[in-house]
Design a protein around this motif. Structure first.
Motif, mmCIF file in Angstrom:
data_model
loop_
_atom_site.group_PDB
_atom_site.id
_atom_site.type_symbol
_atom_site.label_atom_id
_atom_site.label_comp_id
_atom_site.label_asym_id
_atom_site.label_seq_id
_atom_site.Cartn_x
_atom_site.Cartn_y
_atom_site.Cartn_z
ATOM 1 N N ALA A 299 0.805 -1.220 0.000
ATOM 2 C CA ALA A 299 0.000 0.000 0.000
ATOM 3 C C ALA A 299 0.837 1.269 0.000
ATOM 4 O O ALA A 299 0.435 2.279 -0.591
ATOM 5 C CB ALA A 299 -0.936 0.001 1.213
ATOM 6 N N PHE A 300 2.014 1.240 0.645
ATOM 7 C CA PHE A 300 2.760 2.488 0.841
ATOM 8 C C PHE A 300 4.200 2.467 0.336
ATOM 9 O O PHE A 300 4.837 3.517 0.255
ATOM 10 C CB PHE A 300 2.777 2.843 2.334
ATOM 11 C CG PHE A 300 1.411 3.049 2.921
ATOM 12 C CD1 PHE A 300 0.694 4.205 2.646
ATOM 13 C CD2 PHE A 300 0.841 2.083 3.727
ATOM 14 C CE1 PHE A 300 -0.567 4.403 3.185
ATOM 15 C CE2 PHE A 300 -0.429 2.272 4.269
ATOM 16 C CZ PHE A 300 -1.145 3.431 3.992
ATOM 17 N N PHE A 301 4.741 1.285 0.011
ATOM 18 C CA PHE A 301 6.154 1.201 -0.367
ATOM 19 C C PHE A 301 6.352 0.499 -1.707
ATOM 20 O O PHE A 301 7.461 0.048 -1.997
ATOM 21 C CB PHE A 301 6.950 0.485 0.728
ATOM 22 C CG PHE A 301 6.942 1.187 2.050
ATOM 23 C CD1 PHE A 301 7.915 2.122 2.369
ATOM 24 C CD2 PHE A 301 5.944 0.921 2.986
ATOM 25 C CE1 PHE A 301 7.902 2.770 3.594
ATOM 26 C CE2 PHE A 301 5.919 1.564 4.213
ATOM 27 C CZ PHE A 301 6.902 2.502 4.516
ATOM 28 N N ASP A 302 5.299 0.370 -2.484
ATOM 29 C CA ASP A 302 5.381 -0.249 -3.806
ATOM 30 C C ASP A 302 5.979 -1.656 -3.733
ATOM 31 O O ASP A 302 6.733 -2.074 -4.613
ATOM 32 C CB ASP A 302 6.197 0.629 -4.755
ATOM 33 C CG ASP A 302 5.930 0.289 -6.223
ATOM 34 O OD1 ASP A 302 4.853 -0.242 -6.529
ATOM 35 O OD2 ASP A 302 6.821 0.552 -7.060
ATOM 36 N N GLY A 303 5.660 -2.362 -2.679
ATOM 37 C CA GLY A 303 6.107 -3.745 -2.519
ATOM 38 C C GLY A 303 7.432 -3.929 -1.817
ATOM 39 O O GLY A 303 7.813 -5.065 -1.503
ATOM 40 N N ALA A 304 8.165 -2.864 -1.531
ATOM 41 C CA ALA A 304 9.464 -2.989 -0.865
ATOM 42 C C ALA A 304 9.300 -3.606 0.519
ATOM 43 O O ALA A 304 8.395 -3.253 1.271
ATOM 44 C CB ALA A 304 10.132 -1.619 -0.758
ATOM 45 N N GLY A 305 10.175 -4.534 0.848
ATOM 46 C CA GLY A 305 10.114 -5.196 2.147
ATOM 47 C C GLY A 305 9.065 -6.285 2.226
ATOM 48 O O GLY A 305 8.799 -6.804 3.316
ATOM 49 N N GLY A 306 8.496 -6.673 1.095
ATOM 50 C CA GLY A 306 7.418 -7.667 1.121
ATOM 51 C C GLY A 306 7.846 -9.084 0.795
ATOM 52 O O GLY A 306 7.016 -10.002 0.847
ATOM 53 N N ALA A 307 9.115 -9.310 0.480
ATOM 54 C CA ALA A 307 9.553 -10.646 0.069
ATOM 55 C C ALA A 307 9.421 -11.665 1.205
ATOM 56 O O ALA A 307 8.889 -12.766 1.001
ATOM 57 C CB ALA A 307 10.999 -10.584 -0.425
ATOM 58 N N THR A 308 9.904 -11.309 2.391
ATOM 59 C CA THR A 308 9.847 -12.258 3.507
ATOM 60 C C THR A 308 8.418 -12.588 3.923
ATOM 61 O O THR A 308 8.076 -13.772 4.067
ATOM 62 C CB THR A 308 10.650 -11.721 4.707
ATOM 63 O OG1 THR A 308 12.022 -11.583 4.328
ATOM 64 C CG2 THR A 308 10.549 -12.672 5.892
ATOM 65 N N PRO A 309 7.531 -11.598 4.138
ATOM 66 C CA PRO A 309 6.151 -11.966 4.499
ATOM 67 C C PRO A 309 5.442 -12.749 3.393
ATOM 68 O O PRO A 309 4.634 -13.626 3.692
ATOM 69 C CB PRO A 309 5.472 -10.615 4.748
ATOM 70 C CG PRO A 309 6.344 -9.600 4.124
ATOM 71 C CD PRO A 309 7.735 -10.146 4.207
#
Length: 337
Positions: A299-309
């Motif tokens: 929603a706020f980071f264009d997918g950044a930091g979403g690989a692990t979850p």
């Protein structure tokens, strides 16, 4: 007379002789319900009541002569609250915030202090950093400038809409699985496909509500939809697998895991680092915590930091699917035998 005697005899035999007396059974019910209510209260109230920052990752950019005293002051006044990383300049710190390596940080310049926050990552942490920056500005006597690198949605400036959606998202994963287990008792693969379809349809619906009704998100509608779909599959397929293999006890285990552990520890209302030490990290390995992090990333980071979850949710979904396969094989063997 003999007929009355037979009726009384049958009535006496209707109640098993080994059954405890009614007062004992009533006491057992009261004690069990009291324990259940206490467990629910602990699960929901303890994370909120013991909320405090634990190793919140933040950054500092500026001359080492300035950064080291600030870090030492933080360790002295708020021990264990922050995990501080030094960056060579403001651009490097901005990149770290946008990639979700840190929640924000301080940039020390000759003309003043610049505070970088990311409200979309956690409104609670953004508020905490704002208070920290204000205190430092007052103590040093230099002006403070704040920049929000992930501002909240225009329709939800305080970020409460997304935080309030934690329980509805959990229920959206649980209810279809439970309903399919009740209605399609033997059609294992039909209910599995139906669960996948329900996850996709429900995700689109929830994303539309967050976007156009609650105003909690402004951009990346399909990214948010994909995050919700994976989150609902992680919960739904897990419960479906447990119910298919173990029946009602499996469903009860899945529901308790989601409602009493996963939902309170999701961190969607605050941040994992604001939960009691250790519990926030545990929550990130559960479907609800992984969904919360992936949802904010989309929603706020264009997918950044979403690989692990995303990987965590995929593992939960695959584990549920594995349980379903085992249940299907057992069902076939039983039918063949």
């Amino acid at each position: 007379m003999s007929g009355d005697t037979a009726v009384c005899s049958r009535a006496q035999h209707a109640v098993p002789a080994h059954q405890p007396p009614a007062p004992v059974r009533a006491t057992g019910i009261v004690l069990a319900l009291t324990a259940a209510i206490a467990l629910i209260a602990i699960a929901f109230a303890l994370p909120a009541g013991r909320s405090a920052p634990h190793d919140v990752p933040i950054g500092i950019a500026g001359p080492p002569a300035v950064g080291r005293p600030i870090t030492a002051t933080l360790d002295e006044k708020m021990p264990g609250a922050f995990e501080v990383t030094s960056y060579p300049d403001a651009d490097a710190l901005r990149d770290a915030v946008r990639s979700r390596d840190v929640y924000g940080g301080l940039v020390f310049r000759p003309q003043g202090v610049e505070l970088l926050i990311a409200t979309g990552g956690s409104p609670a942490v953004a508020q905490l950093l704002t208070q920290l920056g204000t205190n430092i500005s007052r103590q040093t006597g230099v002006p403070l400038r704040t920049e929000d690198l992930a501002p909240p949605a225009s329709g939800d400036p305080r970020g409460t809409g997304l935080a309030a959606s934690a329980l509805p998202i959990t229920m959206a994963g649980l209810l279809p699985a439970i309903a399919l287990l009740l209605v399609l008792k033997r059609e294992i693969w039909t209910r599995t496909v139906a669960m996948a379809v329900a996850a996709a349809v429900t995700a689109v619906t929830l994303a539309a509500l967050l976007r156009w009704v609650l105003g909690a998100v402004d951009a990346n509608f399909w990214g948010v939809t994909a995050a919700l779909t994976l989150g609902l599959l992680g919960v739904g397929l897990t419960v479906l697998g447990l119910g298919s293999l173990f029946g009602r006890p499996g469903v009860a285990l899945g529901v308790l895991l989601a409602l009493l552990l996963g939902n309170p520890l999701s961190g969607l209302a605050g941040a994992p680092e604001l939960l009691p030490s250790g519990w926030g990290q545990l929550g990130q390995w559960l479907p609800q915590g992984a969904t919360a992090t992936l949802l904010r990333s989309a929603a706020f980071f264009d997918g950044a930091g979403g690989a692990t979850p995303a990987l965590v949710l995929s593992c939960w979904a695959l584990a549920g699917l594995a349980l379903i396969v085992i249940a299907a094989v057992r069902q076939r063997e039983f039918s063949a035998g």
